[in-house]
Motif scaffolding. Structure first.
Motif, PDB file in Angstrom:
ATOM      1  N   PRO A  34       0.821  -1.205   0.000  1.00 33.51           N
ATOM      2  CA  PRO A  34       0.000   0.000   0.000  1.00 33.51           C
ATOM      3  C   PRO A  34       0.860   1.262   0.000  1.00 33.51           C
ATOM      4  N   GLY A  35       0.511   2.193  -0.857  1.00 36.23           N
ATOM      5  CA  GLY A  35       1.265   3.439  -0.965  1.00 36.23           C
ATOM      6  C   GLY A  35       2.462   3.375  -1.875  1.00 36.23           C
ATOM      7  N   ALA A  36       2.826   2.181  -2.363  1.00 39.53           N
ATOM      8  CA  ALA A  36       3.996   2.046  -3.235  1.00 39.53           C
ATOM      9  C   ALA A  36       3.697   2.633  -4.618  1.00 39.53           C
ATOM     10  N   PRO A  37       4.714   3.249  -5.234  1.00 42.30           N
ATOM     11  CA  PRO A  37       4.509   3.790  -6.579  1.00 42.30           C
ATOM     12  C   PRO A  37       4.342   2.670  -7.607  1.00 42.30           C
ATOM     13  N   ILE A  38       3.545   2.933  -8.623  1.00 41.62           N
ATOM     14  CA  ILE A  38       3.313   1.986  -9.705  1.00 41.62           C
ATOM     15  C   ILE A  38       4.116   2.433 -10.910  1.00 41.62           C
ATOM     16  N   HIS A  39       5.051   1.590 -11.349  1.00 37.03           N
ATOM     17  CA  HIS A  39       5.906   1.925 -12.489  1.00 37.03           C
ATOM     18  C   HIS A  39       5.473   1.103 -13.693  1.00 37.03           C
ATOM     19  N   GLU A  40       4.893   1.752 -14.676  1.00 35.03           N
ATOM     20  CA  GLU A  40       4.382   1.050 -15.857  1.00 35.03           C
ATOM     21  C   GLU A  40       5.466   0.245 -16.554  1.00 35.03           C
ATOM     22  N   GLU A  41       6.621   0.855 -16.748  1.00 36.47           N
ATOM     23  CA  GLU A  41       7.680   0.184 -17.500  1.00 36.47           C
ATOM     24  C   GLU A  41       8.172  -1.057 -16.770  1.00 36.47           C
ATOM     25  N   THR A  78      -3.260   1.910  -3.573  1.00 36.79           N
ATOM     26  CA  THR A  78      -4.062   2.576  -2.546  1.00 36.79           C
ATOM     27  C   THR A  78      -3.687   2.066  -1.156  1.00 36.79           C
ATOM     28  N   ASP A  79      -3.864   2.955  -0.189  1.00 37.63           N
ATOM     29  CA  ASP A  79      -3.658   2.554   1.193  1.00 37.63           C
ATOM     30  C   ASP A  79      -4.760   1.589   1.617  1.00 37.63           C
ATOM     31  N   VAL A  80      -4.465   0.765   2.609  1.00 40.79           N
ATOM     32  CA  VAL A  80      -5.474  -0.112   3.197  1.00 40.79           C
ATOM     33  C   VAL A  80      -5.983   0.584   4.448  1.00 40.79           C
ATOM     34  N   ASN A  81      -7.237   0.979   4.406  1.00 45.00           N
ATOM     35  CA  ASN A  81      -7.829   1.748   5.501  1.00 45.00           C
ATOM     36  C   ASN A  81      -8.818   0.867   6.251  1.00 45.00           C
ATOM     37  N   ILE A  82      -8.533   0.602   7.510  1.00 47.15           N
ATOM     38  CA  ILE A  82      -9.382  -0.299   8.290  1.00 47.15           C
ATOM     39  C   ILE A  82     -10.781   0.262   8.448  1.00 47.15           C
ATOM     40  N   THR A  83     -10.948   1.578   8.322  1.00 42.67           N
ATOM     41  CA  THR A  83     -12.280   2.160   8.431  1.00 42.67           C
ATOM     42  C   THR A  83     -13.182   1.738   7.268  1.00 42.67           C
TER      43      THR A  83
END
Length: 221
Positions: A34-41, A78-83
């Protein structure tokens, strides 16, 4: 990195579909944190596809709330939100019993064979305990097989999305869950009810399974 998926009927999936399924499961299992950048290449290279299929896959994953894009910053898991647990459970408590009941009514011979195979895998897992990651994969397989057996693509799509989000929450607390194997093994009687064509029992077991999941997570927090 897991291998790209193949279609259940043996036909080769489109490159975009292969990319979507592979990236989706990496996000669901928190292999992309969660929160990690997504690199297309990087994703394109690891999956052996071009950037266009990856880009198409990412559009779907954004709609499914597994990734988010910020202007001038980029795309991130996306972050994992317990709410979110209460909202997700609210949907699943209504739709999981419906799916189980419809699967019991509509499952084809092929569906029942697939579910019976998964039932045997659950029995094997109980006799020879699997590690947490393998249990999670087995749990996903069972849920997706039940959704497929409903033969309602709109119900299936909705539940796959919500089960994916629930699984991310589960993965986040995986080290704190004391009876994860027991939770997965609950699918055994549910599968038996579906294969036997008993919609009322299947619906009751499905609802109990979702309620048990939420209790376990809240206890672990």
């Amino acid at each position: 990195m897991q291998q790209a998926a193949t279609a259940s009927d043996g036909e080769e999936l489109s490159l975009a579909e292969r990319a979507y399924r592979a990236i989706r499961d990496l996000l669901v299992m928190l292999e992309i944190r969660p929160g990690a950048p997504i690199h297309e290449e990087q994703l394109a290279q690891s999956l052996g596809v071009g950037r266009t299929p990856v880009r198409e896959a990412l559009k779907r994953l954004q709609y499914e709330r597994l990734i988010t894009t910020y202007p001038r910053r980029g795309t991130f898991a996306t972050d994992v939100n317990i709410t979110d647990l209460a909202h997700i459970s609210e949907v699943r408590l209504e739709l999981e019993p419906l799916a189980a009941a419809q699967a019991a009514r509509r499952a084809t011979a092929t569906d029942r064979t697939n579910l019976t195979t998964l039932r045997r895998e659950l029995t094997t897992a109980a006799a020879r305990p699997l590690d947490a990651v393998d249990l999670m994969h087995l749990d996903l397989q069972v849920h997706r097989a039940i959704y497929t057996a409903t033969h309602n693509p709109y119900l299936e799509d909705t539940l796959v999305r919500h089960d994916n989000l629930a699984t991310r929450i589960w993965c986040l607390f995986i080290d704190r869950l004391s009876d994860m194997a027991g939770h997965v093994e609950e699918h055994g009687p549910l599968i038996e009810a579906i294969v036997a064509g008993n919609p009322d029992k299947a619906a009751r077991l499905a609802r109990g399974h979702v309620e048990g999941f939420e209790r376990a997570i809240r206890h672990a927090i």
